[in-house]
Design a protein around this motif. Structure first.
Motif, PDB file in Angstrom:
ATOM      1  N   GLY A   2       4.719  -1.781   6.263  1.00  0.00           N
ATOM      2  CA  GLY A   2       4.392  -1.395   7.243  1.00  0.00           C
ATOM      3  C   GLY A   2       2.842  -1.023   7.881  1.00  0.00           C
ATOM      4  N   GLY A   3       2.028  -1.642   6.937  1.00  0.00           N
ATOM      5  CA  GLY A   3       0.482  -1.509   7.174  1.00  0.00           C
ATOM      6  C   GLY A   3       0.241  -2.474   8.140  1.00  0.00           C
ATOM      7  N   GLY A   4      -0.733  -2.423   8.847  1.00  0.00           N
ATOM      8  CA  GLY A   4      -1.264  -3.306   9.957  1.00  0.00           C
ATOM      9  C   GLY A   4      -2.549  -2.738  10.699  1.00  0.00           C
ATOM     10  N   SER A   5      -2.914  -3.315  11.775  1.00  0.00           N
ATOM     11  CA  SER A   5      -4.224  -3.084  12.468  1.00  0.00           C
ATOM     12  C   SER A   5      -3.788  -2.254  13.823  1.00  0.00           C
ATOM     13  N   VAL A   6      -4.485  -1.389  14.099  1.00  0.00           N
ATOM     14  CA  VAL A   6      -4.247  -0.608  15.208  1.00  0.00           C
ATOM     15  C   VAL A   6      -5.488   0.187  15.936  1.00  0.00           C
ATOM     16  N   GLN A   7      -5.646   0.353  17.306  1.00  0.00           N
ATOM     17  CA  GLN A   7      -6.759   0.879  17.608  1.00  0.00           C
ATOM     18  C   GLN A   7      -6.772   2.402  17.518  1.00  0.00           C
ATOM     19  N   ALA A   8      -7.767   3.035  17.451  1.00  0.00           N
ATOM     20  CA  ALA A   8      -7.883   4.434  17.226  1.00  0.00           C
ATOM     21  C   ALA A   8      -7.015   5.299  18.600  1.00  0.00           C
ATOM     22  N   GLY A   9      -6.326   6.046  17.932  1.00  0.00           N
ATOM     23  CA  GLY A   9      -5.245   6.885  18.903  1.00  0.00           C
ATOM     24  C   GLY A   9      -3.954   6.498  18.677  1.00  0.00           C
ATOM     25  N   GLY A  10      -3.813   5.338  18.112  1.00  0.00           N
ATOM     26  CA  GLY A  10      -2.525   4.683  18.085  1.00  0.00           C
ATOM     27  C   GLY A  10      -1.563   4.957  16.704  1.00  0.00           C
ATOM     28  N   SER A  11      -0.541   4.648  16.478  1.00  0.00           N
ATOM     29  CA  SER A  11       0.418   5.089  15.583  1.00  0.00           C
ATOM     30  C   SER A  11       1.155   4.087  14.542  1.00  0.00           C
ATOM     31  N   LEU A  12       1.379   4.486  13.288  1.00  0.00           N
ATOM     32  CA  LEU A  12       1.858   3.339  12.443  1.00  0.00           C
ATOM     33  C   LEU A  12       2.755   3.983  11.600  1.00  0.00           C
ATOM     34  N   SER A  13       3.853   3.483  11.091  1.00  0.00           N
ATOM     35  CA  SER A  13       4.687   4.068  10.196  1.00  0.00           C
ATOM     36  C   SER A  13       4.670   3.070   8.878  1.00  0.00           C
ATOM     37  N   LEU A  14       4.566   3.861   7.518  1.00  0.00           N
ATOM     38  CA  LEU A  14       4.530   3.151   6.532  1.00  0.00           C
ATOM     39  C   LEU A  14       5.849   3.494   5.635  1.00  0.00           C
ATOM     40  N   SER A  15       6.282   2.498   4.830  1.00  0.00           N
ATOM     41  CA  SER A  15       7.482   2.711   4.267  1.00  0.00           C
ATOM     42  C   SER A  15       7.414   2.263   2.684  1.00  0.00           C
ATOM     43  N   CYS A  16       7.804   3.187   1.721  1.00  0.00           N
ATOM     44  CA  CYS A  16       7.565   2.726   0.449  1.00  0.00           C
ATOM     45  C   CYS A  16       9.211   2.797  -0.030  1.00  0.00           C
ATOM     46  N   ALA A  17       9.846   1.409  -0.338  1.00  0.00           N
ATOM     47  CA  ALA A  17      11.039   1.447  -0.901  1.00  0.00           C
ATOM     48  C   ALA A  17      10.943   1.368  -2.222  1.00  0.00           C
ATOM     49  N   VAL A  18      12.075   2.232  -2.843  1.00  0.00           N
ATOM     50  CA  VAL A  18      12.063   2.807  -4.351  1.00  0.00           C
ATOM     51  C   VAL A  18      13.341   1.945  -4.864  1.00  0.00           C
ATOM     52  N   ASN A  19      12.736   1.553  -5.920  1.00  0.00           N
ATOM     53  CA  ASN A  19      13.980   1.050  -6.909  1.00  0.00           C
ATOM     54  C   ASN A  19      13.808   1.766  -8.291  1.00  0.00           C
ATOM     55  N   GLY A  20      14.919   2.360  -8.405  1.00  0.00           N
ATOM     56  CA  GLY A  20      15.330   3.359  -9.629  1.00  0.00           C
ATOM     57  C   GLY A  20      15.439   4.795  -9.095  1.00  0.00           C
ATOM     58  N   TYR A  21      15.705   5.665 -10.286  1.00  0.00           N
ATOM     59  CA  TYR A  21      15.961   6.970  -9.514  1.00  0.00           C
ATOM     60  C   TYR A  21      14.793   7.791  -9.572  1.00  0.00           C
ATOM     61  N   THR A  22      14.498   8.512  -8.500  1.00  0.00           N
ATOM     62  CA  THR A  22      13.403   9.350  -8.167  1.00  0.00           C
ATOM     63  C   THR A  22      13.685  10.722  -7.458  1.00  0.00           C
ATOM     64  N   TYR A  23      14.961  10.984  -7.275  1.00  0.00           N
ATOM     65  CA  TYR A  23      15.402  12.232  -6.710  1.00  0.00           C
ATOM     66  C   TYR A  23      14.789  13.348  -7.390  1.00  0.00           C
ATOM     67  N   ASP A  24      14.192  13.490  -8.738  1.00  0.00           N
ATOM     68  CA  ASP A  24      13.662  14.537  -9.357  1.00  0.00           C
ATOM     69  C   ASP A  24      12.093  14.259  -9.642  1.00  0.00           C
ATOM     70  N   HIS A  25      11.582  13.245  -8.698  1.00  0.00           N
ATOM     71  CA  HIS A  25      10.090  13.026  -8.921  1.00  0.00           C
ATOM     72  C   HIS A  25       9.543  13.719  -7.704  1.00  0.00           C
ATOM     73  N   SER A  26       8.473  14.011  -7.680  1.00  0.00           N
ATOM     74  CA  SER A  26       7.456  14.135  -6.869  1.00  0.00           C
ATOM     75  C   SER A  26       6.740  12.985  -6.420  1.00  0.00           C
ATOM     76  N   MET A  27       6.470  12.570  -4.934  1.00  0.00           N
ATOM     77  CA  MET A  27       6.120  11.415  -4.608  1.00  0.00           C
ATOM     78  C   MET A  27       4.914  11.764  -3.515  1.00  0.00           C
ATOM     79  N   GLY A  28       3.996  10.705  -3.619  1.00  0.00           N
ATOM     80  CA  GLY A  28       2.921  10.717  -2.421  1.00  0.00           C
ATOM     81  C   GLY A  28       2.258   9.609  -1.983  1.00  0.00           C
ATOM     82  N   TRP A  29       1.540   9.722  -0.899  1.00  0.00           N
ATOM     83  CA  TRP A  29       0.765   8.685  -0.301  1.00  0.00           C
ATOM     84  C   TRP A  29      -0.849   8.781  -0.538  1.00  0.00           C
ATOM     85  N   PHE A  30      -1.320   7.627  -1.263  1.00  0.00           N
ATOM     86  CA  PHE A  30      -2.748   7.882  -1.441  1.00  0.00           C
ATOM     87  C   PHE A  30      -3.529   6.623  -0.755  1.00  0.00           C
TER      88      PHE A  30
END
Length: 121
Positions: A8-36
């Motif tokens: 979902g990354g890409g190039s955008v002008q200031a003021g614009g919007s983007l949506s990032l997605s992280c596909a998860v393979n494995g069990y993480t429902y009891d995990h904390s997650m984050g974007w860095f």
């Protein structure tokens, strides 16, 4: 074993919007997650965290502009970004930990390969 793949990354002008997605393979429902994110010459910094109890946390500079959430149907972590600024530019990484959500990147056991976000002025 947990595998994370960002998209979902890409190039955008200031003021614009983007949506990032992280596909998860494995069990993480009891995990904390984050974007860095990381830019050349700087340490990796936390942008948004999602504690395993569902509580979100945001870096002050993105609060009100970014939203982190889980899509359980797709087993993915999402980062919705709006009102983007040039200083939001960087490589964005998805991460997961079996522990509490933390801003310390070294506490996360699992990482994706990253996706580039470029915001031009």
């Amino acid at each position: 074993q947990v595998q994370l793949v960002e998209s979902g990354g890409g190039s955008v002008q200031a003021g614009g919007s983007l949506s990032l997605s992280c596909a998860v393979n494995g069990y993480t429902y009891d995990h904390s997650m984050g974007w860095f994110r990381q830019t050349p010459g700087k340490e990796r910094e936390g942008v948004a965290l999602l504690h395993y109890d569902g509580s979100p946390y945001y870096r002050a500079s993105v609060k009100g502009r970014f939203t982190i959430s889980r899509d359980n149907a797709k087993n993915s972590l999402v980062l919705e970004m709006s009102s983007l600024k040039p200083e939001d530019t960087g490589i964005y990484y998805c991460a997961a930990t079996e522990g509490r959500a933390t801003w310390t990147s070294t506490s996360y056991e699992y990482w994706g390969q990253g996706t580039q976000v470029t915001v031009s002025s």
